[in-house]
Scaffold this motif. Structure first.
Motif, mmCIF file in Angstrom:
data_model
loop_
_atom_site.group_PDB
_atom_site.id
_atom_site.type_symbol
_atom_site.label_atom_id
_atom_site.label_comp_id
_atom_site.label_asym_id
_atom_site.label_seq_id
_atom_site.Cartn_x
_atom_site.Cartn_y
_atom_site.Cartn_z
ATOM 1 N N GLN A 256 -17.921 6.423 80.225
ATOM 2 C CA GLN A 256 -17.486 4.639 80.067
ATOM 3 C C GLN A 256 -18.239 4.628 77.884
ATOM 4 O O GLN A 256 -17.390 4.314 77.826
ATOM 5 C CB GLN A 256 -18.933 4.110 80.829
ATOM 6 C CG GLN A 256 -18.454 3.866 81.902
ATOM 7 C CD GLN A 256 -19.393 3.321 82.735
ATOM 8 O OE1 GLN A 256 -20.489 2.711 82.425
ATOM 9 N NE2 GLN A 256 -18.375 2.667 84.629
ATOM 10 N N ARG A 257 -18.957 5.334 78.050
ATOM 11 C CA ARG A 257 -19.122 5.116 76.908
ATOM 12 C C ARG A 257 -18.341 5.770 75.336
ATOM 13 O O ARG A 257 -17.848 4.949 74.473
ATOM 14 C CB ARG A 257 -21.158 5.410 76.255
ATOM 15 C CG ARG A 257 -21.283 5.827 74.549
ATOM 16 C CD ARG A 257 -23.232 6.084 74.653
ATOM 17 N NE ARG A 257 -22.768 5.219 73.401
ATOM 18 C CZ ARG A 257 -23.620 4.212 72.805
ATOM 19 N NH1 ARG A 257 -24.463 3.461 74.102
ATOM 20 N NH2 ARG A 257 -24.085 4.274 71.528
ATOM 21 N N LEU B 187 -15.609 3.549 75.095
ATOM 22 C CA LEU B 187 -15.896 2.122 74.558
ATOM 23 C C LEU B 187 -16.366 2.532 72.988
ATOM 24 O O LEU B 187 -15.588 1.588 71.971
ATOM 25 C CB LEU B 187 -16.632 1.330 75.177
ATOM 26 C CG LEU B 187 -16.886 0.299 76.599
ATOM 27 C CD1 LEU B 187 -18.779 0.909 77.097
ATOM 28 C CD2 LEU B 187 -16.514 -0.520 76.446
ATOM 29 N N ASP C 128 -22.271 -0.767 74.728
ATOM 30 C CA ASP C 128 -22.055 -0.494 75.845
ATOM 31 C C ASP C 128 -21.450 -1.895 76.953
ATOM 32 O O ASP C 128 -22.254 -2.297 78.165
ATOM 33 C CB ASP C 128 -23.509 -1.701 75.872
ATOM 34 C CG ASP C 128 -24.596 -0.204 75.340
ATOM 35 O OD1 ASP C 128 -24.351 0.863 75.306
ATOM 36 O OD2 ASP C 128 -25.534 -0.171 74.020
ATOM 37 N N THR D 88 -19.013 -3.200 78.991
ATOM 38 C CA THR D 88 -18.900 -2.348 80.678
ATOM 39 C C THR D 88 -17.327 -3.181 80.985
ATOM 40 O O THR D 88 -16.974 -3.295 81.732
ATOM 41 C CB THR D 88 -19.681 -1.743 81.778
ATOM 42 O OG1 THR D 88 -20.058 -2.529 81.827
ATOM 43 C CG2 THR D 88 -19.955 0.049 81.024
ATOM 44 N N LEU E 71 -13.803 -2.928 79.858
ATOM 45 C CA LEU E 71 -13.645 -1.454 79.943
ATOM 46 C C LEU E 71 -12.952 -1.815 81.238
ATOM 47 O O LEU E 71 -11.951 -1.068 82.020
ATOM 48 C CB LEU E 71 -14.244 -0.217 80.328
ATOM 49 C CG LEU E 71 -14.495 0.954 80.646
ATOM 50 C CD1 LEU E 71 -13.598 0.788 79.586
ATOM 51 C CD2 LEU E 71 -15.457 1.950 80.349
ATOM 52 N N ARG E 72 -14.147 -2.454 82.811
ATOM 53 C CA ARG E 72 -13.311 -2.943 83.653
ATOM 54 C C ARG E 72 -11.811 -3.541 83.437
ATOM 55 O O ARG E 72 -11.625 -3.589 84.640
ATOM 56 C CB ARG E 72 -14.760 -3.263 85.036
ATOM 57 C CG ARG E 72 -15.926 -2.735 85.008
ATOM 58 C CD ARG E 72 -16.577 -2.739 85.944
ATOM 59 N NE ARG E 72 -17.097 -4.172 85.462
ATOM 60 C CZ ARG E 72 -17.958 -4.366 84.861
ATOM 61 N NH1 ARG E 72 -19.049 -3.720 85.084
ATOM 62 N NH2 ARG E 72 -18.871 -5.240 84.551
#
Length: 227
Positions: A175-176, A179, A189, A191, A194-195
């Motif tokens: 994830q990081r 991003l 940070d 998320t 991202l989702r």
């Protein structure tokens, strides 16, 4: 800047690594246990991993095998056990190189540089130009996507996200890392972004977005493109 993940349980040795790496403009990430090493390897996407086989919570061989299930990141194994059998076990598990303790810091740094050079050349040579699945086709050079013979219009952000994932087929991308590469440090940070964008990509590319076939979520870790 080369990102080195140091998985080592000896605090004094970790300090020595940090001093030497930072002096040579390497970014040093620390993991004192095998569990932390696995988590950081997924979340931070290091360029190379320095991994002690004598980790306090798990056998370093098992840590190497776990990382190799989803990543080809170069791994340099360290061990205080100076036997050929230990070296063979580490290399068979997926380590790219092995150094017994004690070792020369200059030699270690040279081996790290060599590992990252090999990975850079390999990555450039192996990267696909056109990625074809049963559901859609991605042309990385032309920056175009087709589904059912129709062009799929993606925003620049959607394209960048898809490009990273399809360039690493079968591998977990943390994830990081996503991003940082797509949105930058200010959103490292976040998320939620991202989702939201993964949901948009799935609606455009997946036959059943709620049960994706190609853009897979690894809960709490990241995403994987499964061709």
């Amino acid at each position: 800047m080369t990102r080195v993940l140091v998985a080592e349980g000896d605090p004094q040795l970790v300090r020595a690594f940090k001093i030497n790496f930072q002096a040579r403009k390497f970014e040093c990430q620390e993991a004192g246990t095998g569990a932390d090493a696995l988590r950081l390897a997924a979340a931070r996407a290091p360029d190379v991993i320095l991994l002690d086989l004598g980790l306090p919570d798990m056998d370093g061989i098992d840590a190497i095998k776990s990382i190799r299930r989803w990543s080809n990141v170069p791994i340099l194994a360290l061990s205080a056990r100076r036997t050929s059998q230990e070296k063979v076990r580490a290399l068979d598990a997926g380590a790219d190189d092995y150094m017994p303790k004690p070792f020369s810091m200059d030699e270690l740094l040279a081996r790290l540089r060599a590992a990252t050079r090999r990975e850079a050349k390999s990555g450039a040579a192996d990267r696909p130009v056109v990625v074809v699945t049963e559901g859609f086709t991605v042309d990385l050079a032309a920056k175009m996507v087709w589904r059912e013979k129709r062009n799929v219009r993606l925003t620049p952000t959607e394209w960048h996200l898809l490009e990273i994932l399809v360039s690493h087929p079968g591998h977990l991308v943390g994830q990081r890392r996503l991003l940082l590469e797509v949105w930058g440090p200010a959103f490292a940070d976040n998320t939620t972004y991202l989702r939201a964008y993964m949901a948009k990509l799935r609606r455009k590319l997946e036959a059943d977005p709620s049960h994706p076939r190609y853009l897979i979520t690894e809960p709490g870790m990241g995403y994987r493109f499964e061709p």
